[in-house]
Write a protein that holds these residues in place. Structure first.
Motif, PDB file in Angstrom:
ATOM      1  N   VAL A  65       0.594  -1.108   0.107  1.00 44.50           N
ATOM      2  CA  VAL A  65       0.452   0.095   0.035  1.00 44.50           C
ATOM      3  C   VAL A  65       0.977   0.991   0.192  1.00 44.50           C
ATOM      4  O   VAL A  65       1.746   1.471   0.533  1.00 44.50           O
ATOM      5  CB  VAL A  65      -0.915   0.282   1.715  1.00 44.50           C
ATOM      6  CG1 VAL A  65      -2.271   0.683   1.131  1.00 44.50           C
ATOM      7  CG2 VAL A  65      -1.253  -1.714   1.734  1.00 44.50           C
ATOM      8  N   SER A  66       0.889   2.366  -1.015  1.00 48.87           N
ATOM      9  CA  SER A  66       0.938   3.685  -0.771  1.00 48.87           C
ATOM     10  C   SER A  66       0.932   4.286   0.776  1.00 48.87           C
ATOM     11  O   SER A  66       0.220   3.960   1.400  1.00 48.87           O
ATOM     12  CB  SER A  66       0.656   4.344  -1.956  1.00 48.87           C
ATOM     13  OG  SER A  66      -0.694   5.139  -1.043  1.00 48.87           O
ATOM     14  N   CYS A  67       2.426   4.374   0.893  1.00 52.01           N
ATOM     15  CA  CYS A  67       2.531   5.588   2.394  1.00 52.01           C
ATOM     16  C   CYS A  67       3.821   6.579   2.363  1.00 52.01           C
ATOM     17  O   CYS A  67       4.233   6.913   1.486  1.00 52.01           O
ATOM     18  CB  CYS A  67       2.915   4.521   3.510  1.00 52.01           C
ATOM     19  SG  CYS A  67       4.219   2.932   2.814  1.00 52.01           S
ATOM     20  N   GLY A  68       3.292   7.523   3.432  1.00 54.20           N
ATOM     21  CA  GLY A  68       5.327   8.571   3.282  1.00 54.20           C
ATOM     22  C   GLY A  68       5.480   7.924   4.760  1.00 54.20           C
ATOM     23  O   GLY A  68       5.085   7.280   5.637  1.00 54.20           O
ATOM     24  N   THR A  69       6.095   8.213   5.628  1.00 53.69           N
ATOM     25  CA  THR A  69       7.138   8.193   6.780  1.00 53.69           C
ATOM     26  C   THR A  69       7.566   9.852   7.106  1.00 53.69           C
ATOM     27  O   THR A  69       7.701  10.744   6.716  1.00 53.69           O
ATOM     28  CB  THR A  69       8.301   7.514   6.208  1.00 53.69           C
ATOM     29  OG1 THR A  69       8.374   6.244   4.936  1.00 53.69           O
ATOM     30  CG2 THR A  69       9.563   7.203   6.891  1.00 53.69           C
ATOM     31  N   VAL A  70       6.931   9.519   8.307  1.00 57.34           N
ATOM     32  CA  VAL A  70       7.343  10.681   9.488  1.00 57.34           C
ATOM     33  C   VAL A  70       8.615   9.844  10.013  1.00 57.34           C
ATOM     34  O   VAL A  70       8.479   8.400  10.761  1.00 57.34           O
ATOM     35  CB  VAL A  70       6.392  10.939  10.044  1.00 57.34           C
ATOM     36  CG1 VAL A  70       6.463  12.013  11.195  1.00 57.34           C
ATOM     37  CG2 VAL A  70       5.529  11.441   9.449  1.00 57.34           C
ATOM     38  N   VAL A  99       0.346  13.113   6.409  1.00 64.86           N
ATOM     39  CA  VAL A  99       1.024  12.772   5.484  1.00 64.86           C
ATOM     40  C   VAL A  99       0.709  12.872   3.970  1.00 64.86           C
ATOM     41  O   VAL A  99       0.036  12.239   3.721  1.00 64.86           O
ATOM     42  CB  VAL A  99       1.450  11.183   6.109  1.00 64.86           C
ATOM     43  CG1 VAL A  99       2.395  10.234   5.035  1.00 64.86           C
ATOM     44  CG2 VAL A  99       1.916  11.281   7.351  1.00 64.86           C
ATOM     45  N   SER A 100       1.355  12.819   3.033  1.00 61.32           N
ATOM     46  CA  SER A 100       1.453  12.212   2.026  1.00 61.32           C
ATOM     47  C   SER A 100       2.199  11.073   0.740  1.00 61.32           C
ATOM     48  O   SER A 100       3.571  10.599   0.942  1.00 61.32           O
ATOM     49  CB  SER A 100       2.363  13.621   0.598  1.00 61.32           C
ATOM     50  OG  SER A 100       1.023  14.456   0.726  1.00 61.32           O
ATOM     51  N   ALA A 101       2.295  10.547  -0.038  1.00 56.00           N
ATOM     52  CA  ALA A 101       2.774   8.682  -0.092  1.00 56.00           C
ATOM     53  C   ALA A 101       3.666   9.336  -1.185  1.00 56.00           C
ATOM     54  O   ALA A 101       4.345  10.875  -1.551  1.00 56.00           O
ATOM     55  CB  ALA A 101       1.727   9.067  -1.398  1.00 56.00           C
TER      56      ALA A 101
END
Length: 133
Positions: A19-24, A91-93
């Motif tokens: 699944v698409s994701c972003g990272t912090v 968060v953006s992908a």
């Protein structure tokens, strides 16, 4: 021949399994000379967590409860005033957001004043991120 096709099919379907994701992230040490300091994440979206360097997340708004790690000698705020604060990250992908504590040095903070810092995103970069569904 059948095994080759099965192997190719397995490779072709791999992206569908993620699944698409972003990272912090909170692992990079920010520039202390710019009054930026590290933070420790205590809660993510209201749930207690053990702090870690990276948080892969689904796109959308996420709330990070953080504690500052400001070790500036000019900080004269009592330990009782050192409270956690919440930072909302949209968060953006395929983006990585580096978070930090910004030490506000425009005034002298003494006693129990909690305005001496705020959580911020200090750097954003393109970063490929994939999560298992």
């Amino acid at each position: 021949m059948f095994l080759s096709l099965a192997a190719l099919h397995g490779c072709a379907s791999a992206p569908a399994d993620s699944v698409s994701c972003g990272t912090v992230s909170s692992y990079l040490a920010p520039d202390n000379s710019a009054q930026l300091y590290r933070v420790v994440v205590t809660h993510l979206d209201g749930v207690p967590v053990i702090s870690r360097p990276n948080y892969p997340l689904s796109p959308g708004k996420h709330e990070f409860t953080v504690a500052e790690l400001i070790n500036a000698p000019e900080l004269k705020v009592s330990l009782a005033a050192r409270k956690v604060k919440v930072l909302t990250v949209d968060v953006s992908a395929d983006q990585r957001y580096h978070i930090a504590a910004q030490f506000n040095t425009d005034r002298i903070y003494i006693g129990s004043n909690q305005g001496y810092w705020q959580p911020i995103i200090w750097q954003t970069e393109v970063h490929e991120c994939e999560m298992k569904p």
